[in-house]
Motif scaffolding. Sequence first.
Motif, mmCIF file in Angstrom:
data_model
loop_
_atom_site.group_PDB
_atom_site.id
_atom_site.type_symbol
_atom_site.label_atom_id
_atom_site.label_comp_id
_atom_site.label_asym_id
_atom_site.label_seq_id
_atom_site.Cartn_x
_atom_site.Cartn_y
_atom_site.Cartn_z
ATOM 1 N N LYS A 95 47.215 -38.179 39.194
ATOM 2 C CA LYS A 95 47.302 -37.327 38.003
ATOM 3 C C LYS A 95 47.892 -35.978 38.371
ATOM 4 C CE LYS A 95 44.668 -40.009 35.176
ATOM 5 N NZ LYS A 95 43.346 -40.517 35.536
ATOM 6 N N LEU A 96 47.488 -35.476 39.522
ATOM 7 C CA LEU A 96 48.019 -34.188 39.968
ATOM 8 C C LEU A 96 49.503 -34.327 40.300
ATOM 9 C CD1 LEU A 96 47.683 -31.255 40.824
ATOM 10 C CD2 LEU A 96 46.865 -32.031 43.050
ATOM 11 N N GLN A 97 49.825 -35.432 40.932
ATOM 12 C CA GLN A 97 51.225 -35.633 41.309
ATOM 13 C C GLN A 97 52.095 -35.740 40.061
ATOM 14 O OE1 GLN A 97 53.021 -38.896 41.318
ATOM 15 N NE2 GLN A 97 54.834 -38.020 42.295
ATOM 16 N N GLN A 98 51.566 -36.417 39.026
ATOM 17 C CA GLN A 98 52.310 -36.546 37.768
ATOM 18 C C GLN A 98 52.620 -35.187 37.165
ATOM 19 O OE1 GLN A 98 50.173 -38.972 34.965
ATOM 20 N NE2 GLN A 98 50.988 -40.823 35.937
ATOM 21 N N LEU A 99 51.646 -34.325 37.207
ATOM 22 C CA LEU A 99 51.836 -32.990 36.635
ATOM 23 C C LEU A 99 52.915 -32.241 37.415
ATOM 24 C CD1 LEU A 99 50.944 -30.569 34.815
ATOM 25 C CD2 LEU A 99 49.340 -29.968 36.629
ATOM 26 N N LEU A 100 52.819 -32.315 38.738
ATOM 27 C CA LEU A 100 53.760 -31.549 39.558
ATOM 28 C C LEU A 100 55.172 -32.136 39.493
ATOM 29 C CD1 LEU A 100 51.378 -30.986 42.581
ATOM 30 C CD2 LEU A 100 52.164 -29.242 40.984
ATOM 31 N N ALA A 101 55.236 -33.458 39.423
ATOM 32 C CA ALA A 101 56.556 -34.086 39.392
ATOM 33 C C ALA A 101 57.158 -34.018 37.999
ATOM 34 C CB ALA A 101 56.441 -35.538 39.850
ATOM 35 N N GLY A 102 56.287 -34.035 36.989
ATOM 36 C CA GLY A 102 56.787 -34.115 35.631
ATOM 37 C C GLY A 102 57.163 -32.789 35.014
ATOM 38 N N GLN A 103 56.582 -31.738 35.504
ATOM 39 C CA GLN A 103 56.803 -30.472 34.821
ATOM 40 C C GLN A 103 58.242 -29.996 34.998
ATOM 41 O OE1 GLN A 103 57.307 -27.104 35.617
ATOM 42 N NE2 GLN A 103 57.538 -27.371 37.844
ATOM 43 N N GLN A 104 58.854 -29.623 33.890
ATOM 44 C CA GLN A 104 60.214 -29.097 33.957
ATOM 45 C C GLN A 104 60.271 -27.709 33.331
ATOM 46 O OE1 GLN A 104 63.250 -31.723 32.452
ATOM 47 N NE2 GLN A 104 62.321 -33.493 33.400
ATOM 48 N N VAL A 105 59.123 -27.110 33.129
ATOM 49 C CA VAL A 105 59.141 -25.810 32.452
ATOM 50 C C VAL A 105 59.380 -24.661 33.426
ATOM 51 C CG1 VAL A 105 57.748 -26.475 30.466
ATOM 52 C CG2 VAL A 105 56.610 -25.712 32.534
ATOM 53 N N ASN A 106 59.393 -24.942 34.723
ATOM 54 C CA ASN A 106 59.601 -23.902 35.737
ATOM 55 C C ASN A 106 58.817 -22.644 35.413
ATOM 56 O OD1 ASN A 106 61.490 -25.661 36.853
ATOM 57 N ND2 ASN A 106 63.088 -24.823 35.537
ATOM 58 N N PRO A 107 57.533 -22.748 35.482
ATOM 59 C CA PRO A 107 56.697 -21.649 35.001
ATOM 60 C C PRO A 107 56.895 -20.370 35.809
ATOM 61 C CG PRO A 107 55.393 -23.229 36.248
ATOM 62 C CD PRO A 107 56.746 -23.826 36.085
ATOM 63 N N THR A 108 56.821 -19.278 35.110
ATOM 64 C CA THR A 108 56.853 -17.998 35.800
ATOM 65 C C THR A 108 55.476 -17.706 36.389
ATOM 66 O OG1 THR A 108 56.510 -17.079 33.606
ATOM 67 C CG2 THR A 108 58.721 -16.928 34.504
ATOM 68 N N LYS A 109 54.473 -18.287 35.741
ATOM 69 C CA LYS A 109 53.117 -18.129 36.253
ATOM 70 C C LYS A 109 52.418 -19.484 36.204
ATOM 71 C CE LYS A 109 51.449 -13.504 35.514
ATOM 72 N NZ LYS A 109 51.012 -12.585 34.471
ATOM 73 N N ALA A 110 51.730 -19.806 37.299
ATOM 74 C CA ALA A 110 50.988 -21.057 37.309
ATOM 75 C C ALA A 110 49.653 -20.791 37.960
ATOM 76 C CB ALA A 110 51.754 -22.115 38.095
ATOM 77 N N LEU A 111 48.593 -21.219 37.339
ATOM 78 C CA LEU A 111 47.289 -20.990 37.942
ATOM 79 C C LEU A 111 46.373 -22.169 37.685
ATOM 80 C CD1 LEU A 111 45.105 -19.722 35.478
ATOM 81 C CD2 LEU A 111 47.032 -18.155 35.499
ATOM 82 N N CYS A 112 45.283 -22.187 38.422
ATOM 83 C CA CYS A 112 44.320 -23.243 38.165
ATOM 84 C C CYS A 112 42.912 -22.689 38.214
ATOM 85 C CB CYS A 112 44.512 -24.423 39.121
ATOM 86 S SG CYS A 112 43.624 -24.344 40.653
ATOM 87 N N ASN A 113 42.062 -23.272 37.395
ATOM 88 C CA ASN A 113 40.651 -22.908 37.335
ATOM 89 C C ASN A 113 39.843 -24.096 37.805
ATOM 90 O OD1 ASN A 113 41.361 -20.455 36.080
ATOM 91 N ND2 ASN A 113 41.413 -21.491 34.087
ATOM 92 N N ILE A 114 38.973 -23.846 38.744
ATOM 93 C CA ILE A 114 38.169 -24.938 39.285
ATOM 94 C C ILE A 114 36.720 -24.787 38.838
ATOM 95 C CG2 ILE A 114 37.348 -26.081 41.384
ATOM 96 C CD1 ILE A 114 39.864 -25.009 42.775
#
Lengths: 284, 606, 281
Positions: A240-259
């Motif tokens: 699921k994580l790989q899908q997100l990283l491979a699929g995203q094409q928005v080239n975010p200026t900011k990316a963060l995660c909350n655990i």
Amino acid sequence: MRFRAKIVDLACLNNFSRVVNTIARLAKTCTLRLTAGKLYFILCDKVANGGVSMWCELCQGNFFDEFQMEGVAADHNEIYLELTPENLSRALKTAQSAKAVKIKLTNKHCPCLKVSVELPSLSSSSRIVTHDIPVKVIPRRLWNDFREPRVPDFDVSIYLPALKTMKSVVERMKNLSHSIVIEANLNGEMNLKIETDLVSVTTHFKNLGNPPWASEDGCQSSAQDRDLESMAEARIDIKKLQQLLAGQQVNPTKALCNIVSKRIVHFILLHEDVSLQYFIPALA
Amino acid sequence: MWGPVPLAPGPPGTETRCPRPGAPAPVPPVPTLAPRSPQPPAGAAPCPGAEQPHWGQAPAGPGPGAQQRGAGNPRAGGGERGRRRPASARRGPIGRAARRSGSPPIRRAARAPPSNSVAAGPAGPAPSRAAEERGGAEGDGRRAPPPGHVRARGSRRAGAPSLIRASQSGAAGGGAEAGGRPMARRGAGAGPVAAAARGRERRGRAGGGGAGPGAAGGGARLPPAMKCVIAGSNVRALGRAVHALSRIGDELYLEPTGSGLSLRAASPSRSAFASFLLAPLFFQLYQPGPPAAPPRCKVHMKTFLGVFRSLPALEKTVERCLLLLRPRASRLVVQLHCKYGITRTHNLAFQECERLQAVFDTQRCASSLCAPARVLAEAVVHFPQTLAEVTLAAGPGGRISLRSYVEDEAELGKAMVTELWLAPDEFQAVAVVPDSRITFCLKEFRGLLTFAEASNLPLTIHYDAPGRPAIFTLEDPLMEAHLVLATLLDPESSSQPPAANGISHAPAPSDDFADDLESYMIAMETSNYGEDLGAPPSPTFPLRTPHPIESTPQEEEEEEEEDGAVPGTPPHKKFRSLFFGSVMASGGPSPAPSQEVLAEDSDGEC
Amino acid sequence: MPLSTQPLGSGEPYVLTASLDNARNLSSLLRAVQFQDHATCFATANGLRVTVEDAKCIQANAFIQADIFQEFSVQEESVTFRINLAVLLDCLTIFGASSTPGTPTALKMCYRGYGYPLMLFLEEGGVVTVCRINTQEPEDLLDFDFCSTNVVNKIILQSEGLREAFAELDMTSEVLQITMSPDKPYFRLSTFGNAGSAHLDYPKDSDLVEAFHCNQTQTNRYKISLIKPSTKALALSCKVSIRTDNRGFLSLQYMIRNEDGQICFVEYYCCPDEDIAEAEL
């Protein structure tokens, strides 16, 4: 219920395609919610909360040159549609050189989003391509299922490293293991870990920074009292994580995660006025 | 389970891990990485370093020769016990010999049969194909196996083509008959019959004489039945044509004629047919062979495509291509002359075969369109690759539309429908019946478009009523191409199916009915090897044949099920079959002239 | 114990320590011999040899000489262990397999000895990855006994000339037949597939042929499935030396230039196909 919109600017068209492509890579079917000012692509995977969910929000004003919509009723001026984002993505794929793209909600044989693409041609008149994308109109009583998810009461919030590096690391780890442990602390450190009978691999990221979350009510989130060094961790499905990283094409200026320890990892990718939130539940 | 291996106390060393002979000896006792002792003992193998100069560049450290025993490490060393020998060395006579004598065995000398004449000898002037492949290529013949063995192998190999032939002929309906009786049709002429009989005899023996320039076996060389040479850029065109044809069918039919080399293919369900005719001008050299007996053959599409698989490589490396048809050897030889003097020679098995003939007449088509390939290619690109069929329609104002065809009503609410309009001035010519429309398969069309686009040619589409085939044509002075595609019967008009119906079981249809059929029927004609080219096939022949039809049980079943539907047309798809009938010889000894239509599902196709 | 806190210099001493500024110089060579999951690593002061075998008929060796490494020390005469090559390669390319100029991945590789895991420390752009790969009991290696005195024929080719040939090998053929001869056809590769045979002929005076030393005509067959994996090495190499000895054993030596211009070698040995040889007796 009416909806019509038009994109003329090529850059806007391009950006919009990239968002749609991202959604198409992340969800087979999703909900498109239209309001007067915004579009939302929503995925609520409710299968015993085992699945992921997604919330993508964009301002129509930044993409569309025309945008008219009339909701179900004046006091519920919204439209909820279920569609296959792959269809929309495909329709926009061959529209890269379009003079204009119109999107319209129609109901000829069945409810459809009609995407009309005006292409330059060798002749005097333009070439017109239309794609009728079947949609399902979601009745109002079900709207509640598509509420914006709350930002969870996380233990640690941290900026993500360069997504390209992270993608590469996660892709290799995916060859070695089914699950990945993602852990981070309030000192800007994040680790990605896998461990199997054959091998254990840990990638250490440092100096990532922790985003400041101002709580509205002045009440401190649980993150505030944490020991800076102490790691919050969650084990998630690596695919699921790989899908997100491979699929995203928005080239975010900011990316963060909350655990949220042992419960969920909440990713937020921001690019100008596009925000993509992605929730991956922790494995037991 | 992969965890650290428990270890006996003490530092890991060779001794501890090599407790006894036969136990795993993990460390090859020979430090094979560039042994530092460069002095080879007298008579010993040169040290690895000796290899280096051949590279013209001495690598530092462990060289490629490092695997060899270092000079200072005679293999008799104790550690040697643990090393395994390669399978063949252990099992094979070499290994045994080596162990016995301690000297390198000369395997071939020991093994060579008393005489090395096998390859050339028994096979006589025309060595068997097996000999050509197995022995002939070896100049010294030392490995040549005993004659009996070659024979056995040879005959097994020779058997293969006829097996293929049989099975394929079976699949091709009337083809089985056709294969068996190629000469029957021209029963009058004794000559061709005899020739064909000879041909079969050869086939029965070992598959014919030495084929290919590569065959060192020599033997009597008759002139090839066909010889053509194609230069550089045209090799690419040939390659692209083969790629386009490979979208149509599994077999490629080749026929050298006076007007050029014809390459053809038909889909298994007979719903598509394509032909490329390469004019003599296309070639540097074009010898179609004896005009009295034009060779016809078919080869596996996959095999032939394999020769031309990589178009970029073709572009980069191939300078010339030689095509030779050697019926006596049952070999189609494709030889590519590449950069650096490299030659690639492919000896492909082929089958002599019926002529694959599509009978169609573009003049009879009510509508036609002509557009640069690029315009159509750019139009088709908007349709998903997974889409099977499109509908082409003439709309108001001479505009032409293409629209995804959604087969199932139930699918309508789920599938995306794409529609595209082209203005009349995008075409070079438009002469269409207003409101006409046809539905055809995209896959084959895309294949031809790719070819047309690369060749920068305009493409003409001829079509008529729904259910009747559409014909796509390309022409230039060097070549012409035709693609004939079945079209879908219009659902609205399906109640009164046009012409091509029920050949095999309907009572003799009326003449105009037959006439209608003739215009687009594709007949697979069985023609004699020595048959006159000019004799037109008689596609309508079976229509007027009231003989009972021989059909396989399977077909009977289908007939029952479909109740009057065209065999070859699957019930759920409303494609009209293009009707490849096998027109059988009437004069032959066959029980009855039979007309069989392939009854294969077109699912794989569309 | 978390790997990251394991101090590098403490505990038992490492019997093997190697560091490399560009991990790809190692990973690309290993990829050239990756046709089986497991490999045997063998290190001496001269360098590292990684051996992969299959079907007791083929053996591939990648040689990485000591001076390719920035640091290479072996505390014992030789160090041997078996390792899962696929896992090792995934670890070595954790930051990406494709070369991005300017950002090499630095590597430090340590091994404490028999029974211990192989430790990898990789660093790129300030991000550190620590890998601990379990090692296994080394197995015997095949001894092909391929000796240059017994070499009958030898041809050195520019790899370019073989790449297309190998890419288009007819895999329906069970064997690849190699003919080397002082006379025509000099050097010929043949396959015998379902639908016919194919021959590829190289003239001895071709620009691709750098050296041609053929003493007698030899025709040998090799299982095509065993030869095919060497395509990986071929793809990376600039030259290939093809040799056969008097038993028909085949040696393919590939000369590979790494990103820093250093030369390394990969070697394949293959037995002739015995089934056919025996059948023909």
